[in-house]
Write an enzyme that holds these catalytic residues in place. Structure first.
Site, mmCIF file in Angstrom:
data_model
loop_
_atom_site.group_PDB
_atom_site.id
_atom_site.type_symbol
_atom_site.label_atom_id
_atom_site.label_comp_id
_atom_site.label_asym_id
_atom_site.label_seq_id
_atom_site.Cartn_x
_atom_site.Cartn_y
_atom_site.Cartn_z
ATOM 1 C CB CYS A 113 -34.572 34.391 -22.772
ATOM 2 S SG CYS A 113 -36.261 34.898 -23.078
ATOM 3 C CG HIS A 246 -32.521 34.221 -26.397
ATOM 4 N ND1 HIS A 246 -33.419 33.178 -26.443
ATOM 5 C CD2 HIS A 246 -33.251 35.348 -26.153
ATOM 6 C CE1 HIS A 246 -34.633 33.646 -26.227
ATOM 7 N NE2 HIS A 246 -34.564 34.955 -26.057
ATOM 8 C CG ASN A 276 -37.934 34.768 -27.603
ATOM 9 O OD1 ASN A 276 -37.523 33.782 -27.003
ATOM 10 N ND2 ASN A 276 -37.721 36.006 -27.189
HETATM 11 O O1 UT7 Z 1 -36.214 37.041 -25.215
HETATM 12 C C1 UT7 Z 1 -35.603 38.250 -24.834
HETATM 13 C C2 UT7 Z 1 -36.576 39.322 -24.811
HETATM 14 N N1 UT7 Z 1 -37.108 39.845 -26.022
HETATM 15 C C3 UT7 Z 1 -36.377 40.515 -26.927
HETATM 16 O O2 UT7 Z 1 -35.185 40.449 -26.984
HETATM 17 C C4 UT7 Z 1 -37.124 41.434 -27.855
HETATM 18 C C5 UT7 Z 1 -36.406 42.742 -27.956
HETATM 19 N N2 UT7 Z 1 -37.114 43.765 -28.735
HETATM 20 C C6 UT7 Z 1 -37.435 43.586 -30.022
HETATM 21 O O3 UT7 Z 1 -37.185 42.551 -30.610
HETATM 22 C C7 UT7 Z 1 -38.070 44.753 -30.750
HETATM 23 O O4 UT7 Z 1 -37.957 45.916 -29.962
HETATM 24 C C8 UT7 Z 1 -39.556 44.505 -31.131
HETATM 25 C C9 UT7 Z 1 -39.644 43.471 -32.218
HETATM 26 C C10 UT7 Z 1 -40.335 44.048 -29.908
HETATM 27 C C11 UT7 Z 1 -40.176 45.781 -31.672
HETATM 28 O O5 UT7 Z 1 -39.443 46.250 -32.790
HETATM 29 P P1 UT7 Z 1 -39.058 47.796 -32.906
HETATM 30 O O6 UT7 Z 1 -38.379 47.983 -34.183
HETATM 31 O O7 UT7 Z 1 -38.303 48.131 -31.637
HETATM 32 O O8 UT7 Z 1 -40.484 48.486 -32.984
HETATM 33 P P2 UT7 Z 1 -41.148 49.545 -32.005
HETATM 34 O O9 UT7 Z 1 -41.490 48.911 -30.690
HETATM 35 O O10 UT7 Z 1 -40.292 50.783 -31.981
HETATM 36 O O11 UT7 Z 1 -42.467 49.865 -32.778
HETATM 37 C C12 UT7 Z 1 -42.444 50.450 -34.078
HETATM 38 C C13 UT7 Z 1 -43.870 50.574 -34.549
HETATM 39 C C14 UT7 Z 1 -44.798 51.183 -33.525
HETATM 40 O O12 UT7 Z 1 -45.721 52.031 -34.211
HETATM 41 P P3 UT7 Z 1 -45.518 53.622 -34.247
HETATM 42 O O13 UT7 Z 1 -45.544 54.044 -32.811
HETATM 43 O O14 UT7 Z 1 -44.182 53.836 -34.908
HETATM 44 O O15 UT7 Z 1 -46.680 54.097 -35.056
HETATM 45 C C15 UT7 Z 1 -45.547 49.999 -32.967
HETATM 46 O O16 UT7 Z 1 -46.834 50.325 -32.499
HETATM 47 O O17 UT7 Z 1 -44.396 49.290 -34.850
HETATM 48 C C16 UT7 Z 1 -45.654 49.132 -34.189
HETATM 49 N N3 UT7 Z 1 -45.835 47.724 -33.881
HETATM 50 C C17 UT7 Z 1 -46.381 46.861 -34.749
HETATM 51 N N4 UT7 Z 1 -46.896 47.027 -35.971
HETATM 52 C C18 UT7 Z 1 -47.370 45.929 -36.596
HETATM 53 C C19 UT7 Z 1 -45.460 47.055 -32.758
HETATM 54 N N5 UT7 Z 1 -45.795 45.760 -32.879
HETATM 55 C C20 UT7 Z 1 -46.355 45.613 -34.102
HETATM 56 C C21 UT7 Z 1 -46.883 44.518 -34.799
HETATM 57 N N6 UT7 Z 1 -47.372 44.731 -36.054
HETATM 58 N N7 UT7 Z 1 -46.896 43.275 -34.292
#
Ligand code: UT7
Length: 319
Positions: A113, A246, A276
């Site tokens: 990225c 980004h 993204n």
């Molecule tokens: O291009 C550069 C690289 N990429 C990035 O910069 C992305 C960086 N990371 C992020 O943007 C975020 O960490 C994410 C958007 C990927 C995830 O957001 P988060 O607030 O960190 O969520 P999380 O991974 O802590 O997950 C929270 C909950 C989990 O459920 P439990 O364990 O709390 O029950 C996940 O299983 O959300 C759940 N979850 C979803 N639920 C519905 C994860 N993906 C999804 C989804 N829909 N698509």
């Protein structure tokens, strides 16, 4: 003193749009979760027949038209991509042929990225050295082909697209400075860990990510590199007219802007409709803001990226 200036921008998004509601029918997710956790409402998906070089071709033609240059003027082509058409030849060489550009250096940059920032910084050095009359710098990606469409944690985040700029020499800045970084010790937190060996795929050929770790790392380095860029030019953060980060997650963008004290009115955000798009995200956002008239002559514009590797960097320029 010789500088390089961006004299034309262009971008391209594939026709097909995949909305959050479409994704609700594919994986256990919701429009509400995706919008509130990422800021994304839709992304574009390339047709089966489209390759990264095809997306790049549309974006490049638009950038060349805007710059008023033809294939004969292009002396250098650098393409930033993580999703090349094939293992080799490079997407830059394929693009060169499609554009009808004859005999110029053409190569790909792989910095995920941050790729467009790496490519722009590289082209800037060639132009400053007086080597070429015009360089074409492109970010192009088809992430839809490296996503596991059953993994809701990653498949909702990415989209396909391309952005391009033409750089030409000038005695006025132009690009003021570029700042590139990498730390390979974080290589595992964001990767496509598969490879091809003996005609077979070894390991996982899909994008894997430790979302939270990537999030924290991104906010930290995106803040640091802005301070680095303004300090080198004896400017203040408040001097920046436009921050073009980004486009990964609106919460990363909001956190970075807040830590820097930059109001969101000065930040270009396009990820709601693009998702993204990795190396394409910065030139796509730049082209959007140039064409809608937000970016004006004489303004300070700071482009910054972060991605797998881990890589990060910034380019500060005067428009
Ligand atoms: O291009 C550069 C690289 N990429 C990035 O910069 C992305 C960086 N990371 C992020 O943007 C975020 O960490 C994410 C958007 C990927 C995830 O957001 P988060 O607030 O960190 O969520 P999380 O991974 O802590 O997950 C929270 C909950 C989990 O459920 P439990 O364990 O709390 O029950 C996940 O299983 O959300 C759940 N979850 C979803 N639920 C519905 C994860 N993906 C999804 C989804 N829909 N698509």
């Amino acid at each position: 003193m010789m500088y390089s200036r961006i004299t034309g921008t262009g971008s391209y998004l594939p026709e097909k749009i995949l909305t959050n509601h479409d994704l609700e029918r594919m994986v256990d997710t919701s429009d509400e979760w995706i919008r509130t956790r990422t800021g994304i409402t839709q992304r574009h998906i390339a047709a089966d027949s489209e390759m990264a070089s095809d997306l790049a071709l549309h974006a490049s033609r638009a950038a060349m038209d805007a710059a008023g240059v033809t294939a004969e003027d292009i002396g250098l082509i650098i393409v930033a991509t993580t999703t090349p058409d094939v293992i080799f030849p490079s997407t830059a060489c394929i693009l060169q042929d499609k554009l009808g550009v004859k005999d110029c250096p053409a190569f790909d940059v792989q910095a995920v990225c941050s790729g467009f920032i790496y490519a722009l910084a590289t082209a800037d050095l060639f132009i400053r050295a007086g080597k070429y009359r015009a360089a074409l710098v492109v970010g192009t990606e088809i992430y839809s082909r490296i996503l596991d469409w059953t993994d809701r944690a990653t498949c909702v985040l990415f989209g396909d697209g391309a952005g391009a700029v033409v750089l030409t020499p000038s005695d006025q800045p132009g690009i003021l400075s570029s700042h590139l970084h990498a730390d390979g010790s974080h290589s595992k937190i964001l990767a496509v860990p598969g490879s091809i060996c003996g005609g077979k795929v070894q390991g996982k050929p899909f994008l894997t990510m430790e979302g939270n770790t990537v999030f924290k790392f991104a906010v930290k380095v995106l803040e640091e590199v802005v301070h680095e860029a303004v300090a080198e030019n004896a400017l203040q953060v408040s001097d920046i007219d436009w921050l073009i980060p980004h486009q990964a997650n609106i919460r990363i963008i909001l956190s970075t802007a807040k830590k820097l004290g930059i109001p969101m009115e000065k930040v270009i955000a396009t990820l709601d409709s693009h998702g993204n798009t990795s190396a394409a995200s910065i030139p796509l956002a730049l082209d959007t803001a140039v064409r809608d008239g937000r970016i004006q002559s004489g303004q300070y514009v700071l482009l910054e990226g972060v991605g797998g590797g881990f890589t990060w960097g910034a380019v500060l320029l005067r428009w």
